[in-house]
Write an enzyme that holds these catalytic residues in place. Structure first.
Site, mmCIF file in Angstrom:
data_model
loop_
_atom_site.group_PDB
_atom_site.id
_atom_site.type_symbol
_atom_site.label_atom_id
_atom_site.label_comp_id
_atom_site.label_asym_id
_atom_site.label_seq_id
_atom_site.Cartn_x
_atom_site.Cartn_y
_atom_site.Cartn_z
ATOM 1 N N ARG A 64 -55.916 -17.497 -9.831
ATOM 2 C CA ARG A 64 -54.731 -16.741 -10.251
ATOM 3 C C ARG A 64 -55.175 -15.590 -11.142
ATOM 4 O O ARG A 64 -56.369 -15.428 -11.430
ATOM 5 C CB ARG A 64 -53.783 -17.645 -11.044
ATOM 6 C CG ARG A 64 -54.488 -18.324 -12.233
ATOM 7 C CD ARG A 64 -53.536 -19.059 -13.133
ATOM 8 N NE ARG A 64 -54.217 -19.908 -14.093
ATOM 9 C CZ ARG A 64 -54.732 -19.510 -15.245
ATOM 10 N NH1 ARG A 64 -54.692 -18.220 -15.559
ATOM 11 N NH2 ARG A 64 -55.323 -20.349 -16.060
ATOM 12 N N HIS A 81 -58.678 -24.951 -27.644
ATOM 13 C CA HIS A 81 -59.206 -24.635 -26.310
ATOM 14 C C HIS A 81 -58.386 -23.559 -25.611
ATOM 15 O O HIS A 81 -58.495 -23.392 -24.397
ATOM 16 C CB HIS A 81 -59.272 -25.895 -25.442
ATOM 17 C CG HIS A 81 -59.868 -27.070 -26.145
ATOM 18 N ND1 HIS A 81 -61.196 -27.131 -26.499
ATOM 19 C CD2 HIS A 81 -59.307 -28.220 -26.605
ATOM 20 C CE1 HIS A 81 -61.430 -28.261 -27.128
ATOM 21 N NE2 HIS A 81 -60.306 -28.936 -27.203
ATOM 22 N N GLU A 87 -65.659 -34.731 -19.395
ATOM 23 C CA GLU A 87 -66.921 -34.020 -19.206
ATOM 24 C C GLU A 87 -67.606 -33.878 -20.560
ATOM 25 O O GLU A 87 -66.956 -33.991 -21.613
ATOM 26 C CB GLU A 87 -66.683 -32.638 -18.591
ATOM 27 C CG GLU A 87 -65.947 -31.664 -19.474
ATOM 28 C CD GLU A 87 -65.734 -30.305 -18.805
ATOM 29 O OE1 GLU A 87 -66.027 -30.180 -17.609
ATOM 30 O OE2 GLU A 87 -65.278 -29.376 -19.487
ATOM 31 N N GLU A 146 -64.787 -23.989 -14.290
ATOM 32 C CA GLU A 146 -63.695 -24.049 -13.314
ATOM 33 C C GLU A 146 -63.513 -22.674 -12.685
ATOM 34 O O GLU A 146 -64.047 -21.679 -13.167
ATOM 35 C CB GLU A 146 -62.391 -24.470 -13.990
ATOM 36 C CG GLU A 146 -61.952 -23.500 -15.093
ATOM 37 C CD GLU A 146 -60.738 -23.986 -15.850
ATOM 38 O OE1 GLU A 146 -59.678 -24.102 -15.213
ATOM 39 O OE2 GLU A 146 -60.840 -24.237 -17.064
ATOM 40 N N GLU A 176 -65.085 -19.423 -14.509
ATOM 41 C CA GLU A 176 -65.360 -19.603 -15.938
ATOM 42 C C GLU A 176 -66.603 -20.458 -16.155
ATOM 43 O O GLU A 176 -66.838 -21.433 -15.436
ATOM 44 C CB GLU A 176 -64.159 -20.240 -16.633
ATOM 45 C CG GLU A 176 -62.887 -19.418 -16.513
ATOM 46 C CD GLU A 176 -61.814 -19.872 -17.480
ATOM 47 O OE1 GLU A 176 -61.936 -20.981 -18.041
ATOM 48 O OE2 GLU A 176 -60.855 -19.105 -17.674
ATOM 49 N N LYS A 191 -59.841 -29.275 -11.262
ATOM 50 C CA LYS A 191 -61.163 -29.039 -11.834
ATOM 51 C C LYS A 191 -62.172 -30.087 -11.370
ATOM 52 O O LYS A 191 -63.368 -29.811 -11.260
ATOM 53 C CB LYS A 191 -61.060 -28.999 -13.347
ATOM 54 C CG LYS A 191 -60.174 -27.859 -13.855
ATOM 55 C CD LYS A 191 -59.988 -27.926 -15.367
ATOM 56 C CE LYS A 191 -59.102 -26.788 -15.868
ATOM 57 N NZ LYS A 191 -57.740 -26.866 -15.345
ATOM 58 N N ASN A 202 -60.261 -20.301 -11.784
ATOM 59 C CA ASN A 202 -58.817 -20.103 -11.901
ATOM 60 C C ASN A 202 -58.353 -19.249 -10.728
ATOM 61 O O ASN A 202 -58.702 -18.064 -10.627
ATOM 62 C CB ASN A 202 -58.453 -19.426 -13.224
ATOM 63 C CG ASN A 202 -58.724 -20.329 -14.412
ATOM 64 O OD1 ASN A 202 -59.312 -19.910 -15.390
ATOM 65 N ND2 ASN A 202 -58.313 -21.576 -14.333
#
Length: 617
Positions: A276, A220, A185, A272, A260, A116, A274
């Site tokens: 996948r 999360h 972050e 980020e 995302e 990330k 992903n």
């Protein structure tokens, strides 16, 4: 042409990939740990290979063993699923180097986006350095650089908590993903979690396949997801599409992936990419009428995406059914899943079958339930009703929380954000067990006896039965009469071993009943039958800290010994269960008078870990 696929994963996602492979005429290979020898995914595949040696929690992270398994089983391709090694570029290279087809994006794309921190830099952003965090930056989020699923994340609201959060997040990330790198972050408390599904081929085509809203989260980790994200202005949707396509093109992406974002005050914040398949991909499949796994396989074979992207149709909502207790800090639950079934008309993706055991080594998700309908309101209603009518006989689950969440006014009005459970968890987990469930359980149990001389001509004392329900003990009474079973305050319309009908206040209500030993399931309620004459409980030492769940002690606070002074809320012991770490803290300020826990120790619920004697006030 791919003829045989090994899925380098387990549980629900392995079973889901096998389903598509079967439809495409592709043979399947499963891998399994010792703990998963009898798991559904291992039974479902055409061939299964045991991964030797490693501990159950580490087995699916052993890329070398997985490649050997693929070669031994004659597979010609590997699909990573999600989690574990799905975003590990070294594993993707190892698969390719072995002469196998990798059903995923190029290793260099994974490498660029799987971290990330590097992904943010690629998008022109930069995370905070640990030493750069100041009071004005708070709150901040400590986040694992690799992997996902909420693991390796900690919210920090006070500067003095940062060091401990970093250490804890590193340990959890290393355990879950084999990579302990974390970064910091800004934490946006009231944003919406919005993502864009992309699908790209090796010929330069990139499709953005709609948005998803995944704002309902605990720790999360997503709980309820839907497509499309409701209420987004067209301009914002187009901006999200453009950013997602830009991210994919920047790394020459191929296959299925997700970009995302957090959306707050009309602004987008990149989180980020992903690289996948996502857990929530079924809602996109439902809306676009597409099989994303089949498309992944076609892309891996070099086929181009045909024509224009499919057009969306209707709305889909997915709920993740977890074996956990939301009212007790989401504590994972274990035990036998006796029965799991949902009504027709919704999609059920699961890695379990009746009789399987939910253990301590892996994520506690039992299943995903997905509803699709022409409108959002219809899809939400259909999903809530399906969950309410589902038969879930096993450990406690978040089913009631899901139903109440779907029916909450903030959700139905699409006004939810990522702090939804911070605001509403107490009301959504308030005990509301059916007061007539214990009586229904008793009448179903008594049905057999009533056929064998239970009725007496002379009036007798009522029969009594005791049950534990939602942490409270209930005693109910009934009689055998000439007309059958009877109880005060209700009229027994019908009673057999599986169905009881009671008339209460002029309204007839039906109760389905299932029993497995001392566990009784009445509609959506789980009860425990209690012995008629209970044994007295041994007194518990005040200040005793008990294991809230089965798991492994992974750490004890540095320098902690018997006789040490502790402060209220001080973390003392870290327990790992289902790839998540749980802190056991001092309930009061005082002295540690006993310390029974040691790193590596396996514990069951109720195991004594430590005792803290409160300091005199």
């Amino acid at each position: 042409m791919i003829t045989s696929v090994l899925v380098a994963n387990r549980g629900e996602i392995a079973c889901r990939i096998f389903r598509t492979c079967g439809a495409l005429g592709i043979r399947t290979v499963a891998v399994y740990s010792d703990a998963d020898e009898n798991a559904r995914h291992a039974r479902l595949a055409d061939t299964a290979v045991r991964l030797p040696g490693a501990a159950p929690a580490e087995t699916y992270l052993r890329g070398d063993l997985i490649v050997k398994a693929a070669l031994a089983a004659g597979a010609d391709a590997v699909h990573p699923g999600y989690g574990f090694l799905s975003e590990n570029a070294d594993f993707a290279r190892a698969v390719r180097d072995a002469g196998l087809v990798w059903i995923g994006p190029p290793p260099q794309a994974i490498e660029a986006m799987a971290s990330k921190t590097r992904a943010k830099q690629l998008m022109g952003l930069a995370p905070l350095g640990e030493a750069e965090v100041t009071q004005t930056d708070l709150p901040v989020l400590v986040k694992a650089a690799a992997g996902g699923g909420g693991r390796g994340m900690r919210i920090v609201r006070r500067l003095e908590e940062l060091e401990a959060a970093l250490e804890s997040a590193r340990a959890e990330a290393a355990s879950a993903f084999g990579d302990g790198e974390v970064f910091v972050e800004p934490y946006i408390e009231h944003g919406r979690h919005i993502e864009v599904q992309i699908l790209a081929d090796t010929h330069g085509t990139v499709w953005p396949l709609g948005t998803r809203d995944c704002s309902l989260q605990r720790r999360h980790q997503k709980v309820v997801e839907e497509a499309p994200a409701p209420g987004l202005p067209d301009a914002l949707t187009e901006e999200l599409y453009a950013l997602a396509v830009r991210a994919a093109r920047s790394v020459s992406y191929a296959g299925a992936g997700t970009v995302e974002f957090l959306v707050a005050d009309g602004r987008t914040h990149f989180l980020e990419m992903n690289t996948r398949l996502q857990v929530e991909h079924p809602v996109t499949e439902a809306v676009f009428g597409i099989d994303l796994v089949a498309e992944q396989i076609r892309v891996a074979e070099g086929q181009p995406l045909g024509g224009s992207p499919p057009l969306p149709r209707g709305h889909a909502v997915e709920a993740r059914l977890y074996a956990e207790d939301p009212a007790r800090d989401w504590a994972p639950q274990t035990g036998v899943l006796h029965h799991l079934a949902v009504p027709a008309g919704v999609r059920l993706d699961t890695g379990y079958t009746d009789g399987d055991t939910i253990g301590v080594h892996y994520d506690p998700m039992l299943a995903k339930v997905v509803a699709h309908a022409p409108t959002r309101a219809e899809a939400v209603r259909r999903l809530a009703c399906a969950l309410e009518a589902a038969a879930i006989h096993g450990p406690d689950t978040n089913r009631d929380l899901l139903i109440r969440s779907l029916r909450h006014e903030e959700f139905t009005a699409a006004r939810m954000d990522t702090a939804f459970y911070d605001r509403h968890l107490a009301e959504l987990t308030a005990t509301a067990a059916d007061p007539h469930a214990p009586l229904a359980a008793a009448l179903a149990d008594a049905h057999g006896r009533s056929r064998f001389g239970g009725w007496r001509n002379v009036p007798s004392q009522p029969q009594a039965k005791r049950y534990e329900m939602a942490g409270e003990e209930h005693e109910v009474h009934y009689r055998h009469t000439r007309a059958g079973l009877a109880a005060e305050g209700v009229r027994v319309v019908h009673a057999d071993a599986h169905l009881v009908s009671l008339e209460v206040g002029g309204v007839q209500r039906k109760f389905t009943v299932a029993r497995y030993g001392d566990q009784v399931y009445v509609n959506t309620v789980r009860l425990t039958a209690l012995p008629r004459f209970p044994a007295p409980d041994a007194p518990l030492t005040p200040g005793s800290l008990l294991a809230p769940m089965p798991g492994t002690v992974v750490r004890v606070a540095e320098g902690l010994t018997e006789g040490a002074a502790v402060r209220a809320g001080q973390p003392l012991i870290w327990l790992e269960a289902m790839k998540m770490q749980h802190e056991i803290t001092a309930p009061v300020a005082g002295t540690l008078t006993a310390l029974q826990a040691a790193p590596g120790q396996q514990v069951e619920p109720g195991t004594l870990l430590a005792v803290v004697q409160e300091s005199p006030s």
